[in-house]
Design a protein around this motif. Sequence first.
Motif, PDB file in Angstrom:
ATOM      1  N   SER A 168       0.828  -1.196   0.000  1.00 11.68           N
ATOM      2  CA  SER A 168       0.000   0.000   0.000  1.00 11.68           C
ATOM      3  C   SER A 168       0.865   1.250   0.000  1.00 11.68           C
TER       4      SER A 168
ATOM      5  N   THR B 248       1.710  -1.132   4.335  1.00  9.65           N
ATOM      6  CA  THR B 248       1.469  -2.538   4.633  1.00  9.65           C
ATOM      7  C   THR B 248       1.485  -3.353   3.348  1.00  9.65           C
ATOM      8  N   THR B 249       1.784  -4.625   3.496  1.00 13.24           N
ATOM      9  CA  THR B 249       1.865  -5.494   2.330  1.00 13.24           C
ATOM     10  C   THR B 249       0.855  -6.623   2.426  1.00 13.24           C
ATOM     11  N   LYS B 250       0.451  -7.115   1.269  1.00 11.28           N
ATOM     12  CA  LYS B 250      -0.397  -8.301   1.164  1.00 11.28           C
ATOM     13  C   LYS B 250       0.249  -9.227   0.146  1.00 11.28           C
ATOM     14  N   THR B 251       0.505 -10.447   0.565  1.00 11.88           N
ATOM     15  CA  THR B 251       1.167 -11.414  -0.303  1.00 11.88           C
ATOM     16  C   THR B 251       0.198 -12.535  -0.653  1.00 11.88           C
TER      17      THR B 251
END
Length: 203
Positions: A28, A33-36
């Motif tokens: 983001s 923040t990350t989303k994997t």
Amino acid sequence: MALIMPPADLPLKNVKWRLPFAAQVNRSGWTGTTKTVGLPGAAFWTVSGNFRLLIGEDRAKRWRGFFVSLNGPVHRFPVVAIENARQTSAANPTVRGGAGSGNTLPLQGLPGGQTVLVTGDLMTVFLPSGHRRLVCLTQDLVTNGQGLATAVFGPELGEVPATGATVEIQRPYAVVALTSEPPGWDVEPGQLYQFAVSAEERK
């Protein structure tokens, strides 16, 4: 696409085994923040290395024929994934009922009440498609008194193995195909032969 057997175990040095996982990482721009998101079953092994020097043309002939017979990336071949002659003296087990396509596999036909394999040991699982999937244990393989155990490993199998299918634990291997430049060899004065291998798992 045939499975071509080499004249012997590939005499590789400086071997590099890699296991790329298919995943997409989104970060983001607002929060950092990350989303994997991963794709189960999409991981595949790669292996590369150079032959130990072969001295004399006679020692190189069968290897020349082997590499030419692969037709570049067309045909597959096995690469033994351990350095010792055997990983264990236990007989190869088979798959028992209730198997899935993920990271666990119920096994039968093992010595009872033992730690047969430890974390980091390897297995090759025979799959219905004909593929033979190399996996690495992420937990010790411990049997009950009846010689039953559940293997926990990575990567995912990607297929549900048949009940009774063989699992190779003595000399596990990967089935791969060449990814490097067209097959060939290097020769130095004194009939010093060198072969290079760069290959990836093929299903």
